[in-house]
Design a protein around this motif. Structure first.
Motif: not given
Lengths: 526, 374, 173
Positions: A54-56, A466-477
Motif C-alpha cells: 500500500i505504501r509503495a 515521507v510516510a512511505s519512507i517511514g513505512g519501509f523503515v518501520f517494516g524492515a525494523s
C-alpha cells in the motif's frame, strides 16, 4: 478433563509430549499461548507485507504497482488481518501464558476448549488470505463491510463472512475460558482487588468480547442473507436501510476498539511499576477507569457515523458521550506518570516501549478528541487524519504494548534474558520510523486527502512520500524483533525466577523458563 | 509556518526528495465559508488545549525520566495513592471538556440548519460520477472526472489539478445559501468540499440535506469521501462560485445549451455517420464513461470487469449490445446508460466498442439506438 | 475452583453470548421503532390527532423529488413545481410512473424527507408508497399522495423536501 486438572500433578516428571502432536492436541495453556503468538506473528508478516505494498503504491501519484481493485483488496485485508489476526490473537497469547501464572491457577478452566478456540483461527486465516486466489480476488469493500458496496462483490465476500464467523466463535470461546478462569480459579487469598491489573483488563475485555462478537456475527449473518437469500435488511428496495448496518456494525465496532486497547493498558501497568521499582499508582482508580471505559464504549458508536445525516440531537449526544471517555483514559495516563514519579527508573527495552506507548498513545487519544468534535469530524471523517488517529492508537498503542509485553515476559517463557542491544536498536528504529510514517498523515487528512484511495492529487505527494519512507523503515525494523525473539529462544544469559529486579507477582515465583506445569499446588496469597 | 516547512524539508533530506508540488500543507484548507471558518477555529482551539496538556503531562514525565533514574542514584519512594490528586485530575479534564464542547455544540446546530435556502441542488452519486439537478431551474447534468487516463497511468505529465478536475463543474452564486440534497443511485458515496466545510453521505433510497454559503467567488475542489468501489479515487467534486450575474448567465447558457443539444440529438437520429466519425467520437465517450472498468485497452480486469476486446456481445448482434448499454446488467457495476447519454453518443460508443481492439462487430447508427429504447 | 463452578460460570457466559447474538437481530425491529417514532421511515397511514386547524399565518414550500434506481425500466417523475402549503392544510399531489418495457412490472416507492426534523410532521393520509405498484407493459399511471404537514413544524422551517425512490421488486424478467 477438568476433574483431572484439579488433581495435583507431579511437576518434575510430566514433561511435554514431543512432535507435531504436542501442538495439534495441546491442552496446555503455555503451549497454546505460544501457538497464538506464532499465529499472530505469521499474520503480522502477511498484513505487514500488504501495508508495504500500500505504501509503495502511495509513494507517488499515479497508478504504479497495483490497480485500484487490488488496492481496495489490500486495504480491506490489511485491516481485517491486523485486527482479527494479529492484535486480538497476540493479546490472547498473553492471556493464555500469563493469566494462570498471575493468578496461581494450574491451567485454563477448559483446556480442551482452549485448544479448539486456537485451531479455529488458522482455518479462518486461510479463508481470509486464500480468498485472494478466488475469481474476482479478495474482499475489496473495506474492513467495515458497508452495504450496498459489500453486496456487489463475488464469492470471496461470502468466504470472508464465513471467516469472520469462525474468528468470532474462536474469540467467544476463548473469552468464556479466560473469564471463567479468572472468576473461579484464583489462588486462595487472591481477591478480585488483589489481582494484577493485566488480569483485570483481560477480565473486562473478555466480557466485552462475549457481549459484542455475537452482535458482529449477527450483522454479517444479515449481510450474508442479503447477499444470498433475498432478504432486505440493508436494502432500501425491500424496506431495509443501509445505515442500519452501520449502527449494528459500530455497536460492535466501538467496544472492539477497546478490546484492542484494554489488555494493552494491562501490560503497560505491569511493565512500568517493575522498571520504576515502585507499585502502580492508583490501582483502584485504574480498575474503575477500565470498567467505565468499557461501559462507555457501548454508548458512543454513533461517532463513527457523524456524516450519515443523523439528527442534531443524536450528533450532540454522541459527541458528549465520546468526550466523557477522555476522563478515565486521562486518569490512566496520569497514573502511569505518577508511577514513574520519584521511582528508581531503568530503561530496559520493555520499559522503552512502555514509555513510548504512554506518549504516543496519548497523541492518538488527542486526535480522537479532535475527531469527537462533530463540526471538525464533518471535515475529517474518512480522511487520512482518521488513518493517522487509529494507527497511533493501534500501532504505537496496541502493538507497542505487545512489544513491551514480549520484552518483559520473554525471559519467563524462554529462560533467557533478551539481548538488550538488539532490543534497543529495534526500539529506536521502530519508534522513530513509526512517527515518520504516521505523523504526516495528520497533515494529509487536514489538507483534504480521503482515505482508501490508490491515487491522489499532487498537493498530497510530499507527505505521502515521507510516510512511505517511514513505512519501509518501520517494516524492515520488525525483522530485528524476529531476530531478538529467535536469539532469546536459542540462548542468552540465563534468567532467574525473578527476571527483573523490580518485578512483583506470582509469575516471578516460578522458575524461568516456567515449567510445563505450574501451580499444581495453589500458592497462598497474603 | 514557513520555518516549520523549511525544517521539515531539511529533516526529509531536501536534496534528494524533489517535491512534485511544493505544498507541505500542515493545516485545514483556507476556509471559504463561515462554517468552514468556525471548524477551523474549533480545531485550532482543541489543538492548543491538547498541546498544552501534552506539554504539562509529559514535561512532568520527562522530568522524572531524567531525574529519577536509578543510574542517577535515585531511590524509589513507595507511595501509590493520593485521593486529592486523583480527584483533581478527574475533575479538571471534565471542566476542560465542557469548555471545548460549548463552541462545538453551537456549530453543530448551525451546520444542521438547512432552513431558508436560496436555492436547492439535488446531488446524486453514481459509481463513479456525480449528477447535479437544479430543482427550481430545470438544469441537470452529469459531472465526471476529466483527468486523462494516460496521466493516471504515468504516461503523460500530470496536470495541476490532477484527479481534482471535472468535465462539468457545479456552479453556484456567491453569498447565497445553497441547500444540497444528497442521494445515491447505487452504493454509499460522500459529497465533500473541504474549503466550504461540507460533507454528507449519499445513501441510496434516502435523501439527506446539508448546506453551504460560499463567501467569495472561486473554484473549490473536493472528492468522494466514502469507499464506493474501484473508482472511489476518481470521482472529484468541483464547485465554481460565481457572482450572481455570472451565475444567471451560466444558467441561461446551460438552458440554451440543453435545448441546442436536444435539437442536435433529434437531428442526429436522422443522420447516418461514417464508422470513422463514430469511432472518433466513441473513443472520447468510452474514456469518460467506460474505461474505468473495462480499461482503455478493452481488456477489462479478469474476474472483476469483463473484457470487451473479443467479447461475445461486442462481436455479436448489435441489438443485444445496444440493450446491454441502454439497460445495464443487474447485480453488477454495469449501469444503465439510457438516461445518461443521448442516441448519437450511445451509437458512437457502441460502435467504438464493436470495431476497436480487433473486434469485428457491425457499426451502430443513432436510429438503431432509438429503435431499441422501448 | 472446582469443575462445577466452572460449568456454572461458563453456562451463564454462553447464555450472555447467545442473548447478544439475538440482540444483534433485535436491533432491526428496534431501529424500525426508532424510525417510526421520529417519522424517518414510515410506511403506513397516520391519524391526524390535534390537527384540526389550518395555520394560515405562514406557508411552507414543499419540494418534490423523484429518484429511480432502475432507470431503464421506469420513468418516475415528480411535479416540477414545488407546492406552497399552510401547516395543517390537506394537500394532494401526484407523481407519474411509466413502465418503459414490454413486460408487466412490480415496484415500490420508499419515502424520505429532508431536513430530518421535518419527517415527524409529514402525516400521510394516503400514499402510493403504502402499496406495491403493478404496471402493465407501457402503462402510464398517476400516483397520488394525500398528506398534511402538521402545525407542529418549526417556524423557521420554510422549505422541506419530500422524496420518493422507486425500486423494482423481484428479478427482472
Amino acid at each position: 478433563m477438568e476433574a483431572n486438572l484439579a488433581q495435583p500433578l507431579p511437576q518434575a516428571h510430566h514433561a511435554a509430549p514431543g512432535g507435531v502432536w504436542r501442538w495439534l492436541a495441546s491442552t496446555n495453556h503455555k503451549d497454546i499461548g505460544t501457538l497464538y503468538f506464532w499465529f499472530a506473528a505469521t499474520m503480522f508478516l502477511i498484513g505487514g507485507l500488504m501495508a508495504m505494498l500500500i505504501r509503495a503504491e502511495l509513494f507517488q501519484p499515479g497508478l504504479q504497482l497495483v490497480q485500484p481493485e487490488a488496492f481496495n483488496q489490500l486495504t480491506t485485508l490489511h485491516g481485517l488481518i491486523m485486527i482479527f489476526g494479529v492484535i486480538m490473537p497476540a493479546f490472547t497469547a498473553f492471556a493464555n501464558w500469563q493469566v494462570p501464572l498471575m493468578i496461581g491457577a494450574p491451567d485454563m478452566a477448559f483446556p480442551r476448549m482452549n485448544n479448539w478456540s486456537f485451531w479455529l483461527l488458522p482455518v479462518a486465516g486461510v479463508f481470509l488470505v486464500g480468498s485472494t486466489l478466488l475469481p474476482g480476488g479478495a474482499v475489496a469493500g473495506g474492513w467495515t463491510m458497508y452495504p450496498p458496496l459489500f453486496l456487489q462483490g463475488g464469492i470471496s465476500y461470502d468466504l470472508t463472512i464465513f471467516a469472520i464467523h469462525i474468528m468470532g466463535a474462536s474469540s467467544i470461546m476463548g473469552s468464556i475460558n479466560i473469564a471463567t478462569t479468572i472468576l473461579n480459579m484464583r489462588a486462595p487469598g487472591m481477591t478480585l482487588m488483589k489481582m494484577p491489573l493485566f488480569v483485570w483488563t483481560w477480565l473486562i475485555t473478555a466480557f466485552l468480547l462475549i457481549a459484542v462478537m455475537p452482535v458482529l456475527a449477527g450483522a454479517v449473518t444479515m449481510l450474508l442473507a442479503d447477499r444470498n437469500f433475498g432478504t432486505h435488511f440493508f436494502d432500501a428496495a425491500g424496506g431495509g436501510d443501509p445505515v442500519l448496518f452501520q449502527h449494528v456494525f459500530w455497536f460492535f465496532g466501538h467496544p472492539e476498539v477497546y478490546i484492542l486497547i484494554l489488555p494493552a493498558f494491562g501490560i503497560i501497568s505491569s511493565v512500568i511499576p517493575t522498571f520504576s521499582r515502585k507499585p502502580l499508582f492508583g490501582y483502584a482508580s485504574m480498575v474503575y477507569a477500565t470498567a467505565s471505559i468499557a461501559i462507555l464504549s457501548f454508548l458512543v458508536w454513533g461517532h463513527h457515523m457523524f456524516t450519515v445525516g443523523m439528527p442534531a440531537a443524536a450528533q450532540l449526544y454522541f459527541m458528549y458521550a465520546t468526550l466523557l471517555i477522555a476522563v478515565p483514559t486521562g486518569v490512566k495516563v496520569f497514573n502511569w506518570v505518577a508511577t514513574m514519579w520519584r521511582g528508581s527508573l531503568t530503561f530496559e527495552t520493555a520499559m522503552l516501549f512502555a514509555v513510548a506507548f504512554v506518549c504516543l498513545f496519548t497523541i492518538g487519544g488527542f486526535s480522537g478528541l479532535v475527531l469527537a468534535m462533530v463540526p471538525v469530524d464533518i471535515q475529517l471523517q474518512d480522511t487520512y487524519y482518521v488513518v493517522a488517529h487509529f494507527h497511533y492508537v493501534l500501532v504505537t498503542g496496541a502493538l507497542f504494548s505487545i512489544y513491551a509485553g514480549l520484552y518483559y515476559w520473554l525471559p519467563k517463557w524462554t529462560g533467557h534474558m533478551v539481548n538488550e542491544t538488539w532490543g534497543r536498536w529495534h526500539f529506536w528504529l521502530s519508534a522513530i520510523s513509526v512517527n515518520v510514517l504516521f505523523f504526516p498523515m495528520h497533515f494529509l487528512g487536514l489538507a483534504g486527502m480521503p482515505r482508501r484511495i490508490p491515487d491522489y492529487a499532487l498537493q498530497f505527494a510530499d507527505f505521502n512520500r515521507v510516510a512511505s519512507i517511514g513505512g519501509f523503515v518501520f517494516g524492515a525494523s520488525q525483522i530485528l524483533l524476529l531476530i531478538v525473539i529467535l536469539k532469546c529462544i536459542r540462548g542468552g544469559e540465563k534468567a532467574e525466577a525473578r527476571a527483573w529486579e523490580g518485578a512483583e507477582g506470582l509469575e516471578w515465583t516460578v522458575p524461568s523458563p516456567a515449567p510445563y506445569h505450574t501451580f499444581a499446588q495453589p500458592p497462598e496469597v497474603k | 509556518m514557513r520555518l516549520g516547512r523549511q525544517m521539515l524539508l531539511l529533516v526529509c533530506g531536501a536534496g534528494w526528495i524533489q517535491p512534485v508540488v511544493a505544498d507541505w500543507a500542515l493545516n485545514l484548507q483556507a476556509p471559504k465559508s463561515d462554517i468552514a471558518a468556525r471548524i477551523h477555529d474549533i480545531h485550532t482551539l482543541i489543538l492548543l488545549v491538547c498541546l498544552g496538556i501534552f506539554v504539562v503531562v509529559f514535561g512532568v514525565m520527562f522530568y522524572a525520566l531524567f531525574k529519577h533514574r536509578k543510574s542517577a542514584g535515585h531511590q524509589a519512594h513507595h507511595f501509590h495513592e493520593h485521593a486529592t490528586v486523583e480527584v483533581i485530575w478527574t475533575v479538571i479534564p471534565l471542566l476542560i471538556l465542557v469548555g471545548m464542547a460549548w463552541p462545538a455544540t453551537r456549530a453543530v446546530l448551525d451546520q444542521k440548519d438547512t432552513a431558508n435556502p436560496d436555492l436547492t441542488i439535488k446531488v446524486t452519486g453514481y459509481q463513479w460520477k456525480w449528477e447535479y439537478d437544479y430543482l427550481q431551474d430545470g438544469v441537470k447534468f452529469m459531472s465526471a472526472s476529466s483527468t486523462p487516463a494516460d496521466q493516471i497511468a504515468n504516461q503523460a505529465a500530470k496536470g495541476a489539478h490532477y484527479l481534482l478536475e471535472v468535465d462539468e463543474p457545479m456552479v453556484v452564486p456567491v453569498g447565497k445559501k445553497v441547500r444540497v440534497l444528497l442521494t445515491s443511485h447505487d452504493v454509499i458515496h460522500a459529497w465533500w468540499v473541504p474549503a466550504l466545510g461540507v460533507k454528507q453521505d449519499a445513501i441510496p433510497g434516502f435523501i439527506r440535506d446539508t448546506w453551504f454559503r460560499a463567501n467569495e467567488p472561486g473554484t473549490y475542489r473536493g472528492q468522494c469521501a466514502e469507499l464506493c468501489g474501484r473508482g472511489h479515487a476518481f470521482m472529484p467534486i468541483v464547485v465554481e462560485v460565481k457572482s450572481e450575474a455570472d451565475y444567471q448567465a451560466w444558467l441561461a447558457d446551460k438552458r440554451a445549451g440543453n435545448q441546442a443539444r436536444a435539437v442536435a440529438a433529434v437531428a442526429a437520429v436522422a443522420k447516418t455517420f461514417s464508422p470513422a466519425e463514430l469511432k472518433t467520437r466513441g473513443e472520447r465517450i468510452f474514456a469518460a464513461n467506460c474505461a474505468a472498468c473495462h480499461q482503455a485497452d478493452g481488456k477489462g480486469l479478469p474476474g472483476v470487469f469483463p473484457a470487451l476486446a473479443g467479447s461475445k456481445i461486442a462481436n455479436g448482434p448489435a441489438a443485444a449490445h445496444i440493450d446491454r448499454v441502454l439497460r445495464g446488467k443487474e447485480g453488477t457495476a454495469m449501469s444503465a446508460f439510457q438516461e445518461q447519454l443521448d442516441d448519437a453518443d450511445l451509437a458512437a460508443v457502441i460502435t467504438y466498442e464493436r470495431i476497436a481492439w480487433g473486434n469485428t462487430g457491425s457499426p451502430v447508427q443513432p436510429a438503431d439506438v432509438k429503435a431499441r429504447r422501448k | 475452583m472446582n469443575a462445577n463452578g466452572n460449568q456454572r460460570t461458563s453456562t451463564w457466559l454462553t447464555t450472555l453470548a447467545a442473548a447478544m447474538f439475538a440482540f444483534g437481530f433485535a436491533l432491526v425491529p428496534l431501529y424500525d421503532v426508532f424510525c417510526d417514532l421520529t417519522g424517518l421511515n414510515r410506511d403506513a397511514a397516520q391519524s391526524l390527532v390535534n390537527n384540526t386547524q389550518v395555520d394560515a399565518s405562514r406557508r411552507v414550500r414543499i419540494e418534490l423529488v423523484a429518484n429511480v434506481q432502475d432507470g431503464a425500466l421506469w420513468r418516475f417523475a415528480a411535479p416540477r413545481q414545488p407546492v406552497d402549503v399552510h401547516p395543517g392544510e390537506l394537500v394532494q399531489i401526484e407523481y407519474e410512473l411509466e413502465n418503459l418495457t414490454g413486460q408487466p412490472l412490480v415496484g415500490r416507492a420508499v419515502p424520505s424527507y429532508a431536513p430530518l426534523a421535518a419527517a415527524a410532521h409529514f402525516k400521510k393520509i394516503d400514499c402510493f408508497c403504502f402499496r406495491e405498484q403493478r404496471l402493465a407493459p407501457h402503462e402510464k399511471v398517476r400516483l397520488p399522495v394525500l398528506f398534511v404537514l402538521d402545525r407542529g413544524v418549526a417556524r423557521d422551517m420554510k422549505v422541506v423536501t419530500l422524496s420518493y425512490t422507486f425500486f423494482a421488486l423481484g428479478k427482472r424478467t
